[in-house]
Enzyme design. Structure first.
Site, PDB file in Angstrom:
ATOM      1  N   ASN A 195     -37.941  14.373  16.885  1.00 39.74           N
ATOM      2  CA  ASN A 195     -37.658  15.358  16.634  1.00 39.74           C
ATOM      3  C   ASN A 195     -36.431  14.976  15.342  1.00 39.74           C
ATOM      4  OD1 ASN A 195     -35.145  14.171  17.774  1.00 39.74           O
ATOM      5  ND2 ASN A 195     -36.087  15.450  20.010  1.00 39.74           N
ATOM      6  N   MET A 196     -35.398  15.260  14.835  1.00 47.37           N
ATOM      7  CA  MET A 196     -35.006  15.513  14.079  1.00 47.37           C
ATOM      8  C   MET A 196     -34.082  14.130  14.672  1.00 47.37           C
ATOM      9  SD  MET A 196     -34.492  16.196  10.925  1.00 47.37           S
ATOM     10  CE  MET A 196     -33.476  16.721   8.929  1.00 47.37           C
ATOM     11  N   SER A 197     -32.982  14.935  15.080  1.00 53.14           N
ATOM     12  CA  SER A 197     -31.967  13.845  15.740  1.00 53.14           C
ATOM     13  C   SER A 197     -32.564  12.553  15.970  1.00 53.14           C
ATOM     14  CB  SER A 197     -31.338  14.149  16.569  1.00 53.14           C
ATOM     15  OG  SER A 197     -31.980  13.840  18.603  1.00 53.14           O
ATOM     16  N   GLU A 198     -33.907  11.980  16.504  1.00 53.15           N
ATOM     17  CA  GLU A 198     -34.505  10.728  16.704  1.00 53.15           C
ATOM     18  C   GLU A 198     -34.936  10.652  15.607  1.00 53.15           C
ATOM     19  OE1 GLU A 198     -36.767  11.939  20.803  1.00 53.15           O
ATOM     20  OE2 GLU A 198     -37.340  12.013  18.968  1.00 53.15           O
ATOM     21  N   ASP A 264     -43.288  17.465  24.380  1.00 54.06           N
ATOM     22  CA  ASP A 264     -44.758  16.649  25.006  1.00 54.06           C
ATOM     23  C   ASP A 264     -45.826  17.953  25.148  1.00 54.06           C
ATOM     24  OD1 ASP A 264     -43.153  14.872  26.178  1.00 54.06           O
ATOM     25  OD2 ASP A 264     -42.853  16.261  28.296  1.00 54.06           O
TER      26      ASP A 264
END
Length: 476
Positions: A195-198, A264
């Site tokens: 995701n964007m934060s990851e 998921d």
């Protein structure tokens, strides 16, 4: 882009990763505790759902794929509850039991559809536990087409590089739902889905679209990934590959209640689609649509094939909501009947939709929960009605029908009568408008033999497609 579902039942997927139990305590709250400024929740419902990698496996099973699941659990009652949860959907887990560690549990307290607090029960597994799990999973690689590594940084996926290399050498695609700032652990993976934060935890802050693409391509080169799919919440998804232009897919979520398990759902839909033979762009569009469905549910949830079919028809279908293929409809009816829904079916040319049609279809829908309209294709209409017909092509006729509130599914057929398609679908109730006798209605005998019913409904007098066409021609 036109999006259709591949044959999910052909998909063979192995999920390896951090499995956990998502436990929900639910109840009303109407007062503040006298002991502290916190709400008092009167628990009246307790529910357990498989989470993490187990939720990925259940999503794949719910879509119809064949799935194997490997993970680390303790030797406790939570492990037993988790086992029962996955077995309920036909998934036989390949657990590695670790005696001195608890099965990971996330307990959420909810009231009025809002999460008040989450309590985590966990201890990270040791590196040797992860090594044993991955070694055990190697034996399963020959029986699958795609592997999903579901990493929640709980210890199950510690150093999977050798496992990834072995899988790739066998022609097995490896998809990774990553965690943490060290993507080198996933070197050589087919696809990662941060995701964007990851993503920003690895590459730093993203300042623009161009910056995102540049940094994504840098990761592709550095770690030899085939592709990166960055999930961007309300901004949708961006797919970056080494040898093709980037693909941005806008979000399709209509309402967002809970993002639990959305990642998921994305990777499970991707894995199932790719294992079933879909191209990467098609698989991403399917995954994006699945995520849009699941965030509209509360808690850790799965997406069924019928929900996905309907959402794809709404957001991607060129013929509008409710237009499906015969195979898609056959599966949808299985699900409808499992839910106890009464399915009504009718058929016709519907060349120029008029008030009589609308009234008739409304009557038909009132007799059940779901209404199917089978529509003669263009060649069939021409044979039945003659030269100059149809006035409207079948795609346009189906699109108009699908826009009616009374119609759930629209499906084309090519024969002069719908007997074959009716015999395959076997609705609970077959209806026909006009002055037919029940014994003369195509497909009626098959429906009755299967325990269904056949009924004739009246049309409004004086309204017909032929009369409308004649009226138009008379005025020219």
């Amino acid at each position: 882009m036109k999006v259709s579902l591949p044959a999910f039942e052909k998909a063979k997927v192995l999920v390896v990763g951090d499995v956990m139990l998502d436990r929900y305590w639910v109840g009303p709250t109407g007062r503040i505790s006298p002991e502290a400024p916190v709400p008092v929740v009167k628990i009246n419902q307790v529910e357990d759902r498989p989470g993490g990698a187990a939720n990925v496996a259940l999503n794949i099973a719910t879509l119809g794929g064949q799935v194997q699941l490997a993970g680390l659990v303790g030797e406790d009652d939570t492990a037993k509850a988790l086992t029962l949860g996955v077995q309920a959907l036909g998934v036989e887990p390949q657990w590695l039991n670790i005696a001195d560690k608890p099965t990971i549990t996330k307990l959420r307290v909810l009231s009025r559809n809002q999460q008040l607090i989450r309590l985590d029960f966990e201890e990270s597994f040791d590196k040797q536990d992860s090594a044993r799990l991955l070694k055990q999973s190697e034996a399963l690689l020959d029986s699958v087409d795609v592997v999903v590594l579901s990493d929640y940084a709980k210890g199950a996926i510690d150093n999977p590089r050798d496992f990834i290399a072995l899988a790739r050498s066998k022609g097995v695609k490896v998809l990774v739902d990553p965690k943490g700032s060290d993507f080198s652990r996933y070197h050589g993976a087919s696809l990662i889905t941060p995701n964007m934060s990851e993503f920003e935890a690895v590459v730093g802050a993203v300042t623009s679209e161009a910056d995102l693409l540049e940094k994504a391509r840098g990761l592709l080169n550095k770690y030899q990934f085939d592709a990166i799919l960055v999930t961007r919440s309300e901004k949708g998804m961006t797919l970056v590959t080494a040898n093709a232009p980037e693909l941005h897919i806008p979000t399709v979520a209509r309402e967002v209640y809970d993002v639990t398990g959305a990642g998921d759902t994305v990777i499970s839909a991707l894995a199932t689609s790719l294992a079933a033979g879909a191209e990467l762009a098609q698989a991403c569009a399917i995954a994006n649509t699945a995520a849009g469905v699941v965030v509209g549910k509360l808690g850790t949830s799965t997406v069924s094939r019928i929900e996905l079919i309907e959402a794809l028809a709404l957001h991607h279908g060129e013929s509008g909501f409710g237009v499906v293929s015969e195979d898609q409809l056959a599966y949808a009816l299985e699900q409808a009947k499992l839910r106890g829904e009464r399915v009504v079916m009718t058929n016709g040319c519907f060349d120029i939709l008029h008030a009589g049609h609308v009234s008739y279809l409304k009557q038909a829908k009132a007799l059940g929960d779901r209404l199917i309209v089978a529509v003669n294709d263009d060649a069939s209409v021409k044979r039945l009605k003659g030269e100059g017909r149809p006035v409207n092509q079948v795609d346009r006729r189906m699109a108009v029908l699908a826009g009616l509130a009374s119609v759930d599914w629209v499906v084309p057929f090519s024969e002069d009568t719908p007997q074959r398609i009716i015999a395959r679908l076997l609705p609970d109730l077959l209806v026909k408008g006009g002055d037919y006798k029940v014994e003369d209605i195509a497909g009626g005998a098959e429906v009755i033999s299967a325990g269904g019913q056949v009924q004739v409904l009246g049309f409004e007098d004086g309204i017909s497609t032929t009369a409308i066409i004649q009226n138009i021609m008379a005025k020219q």
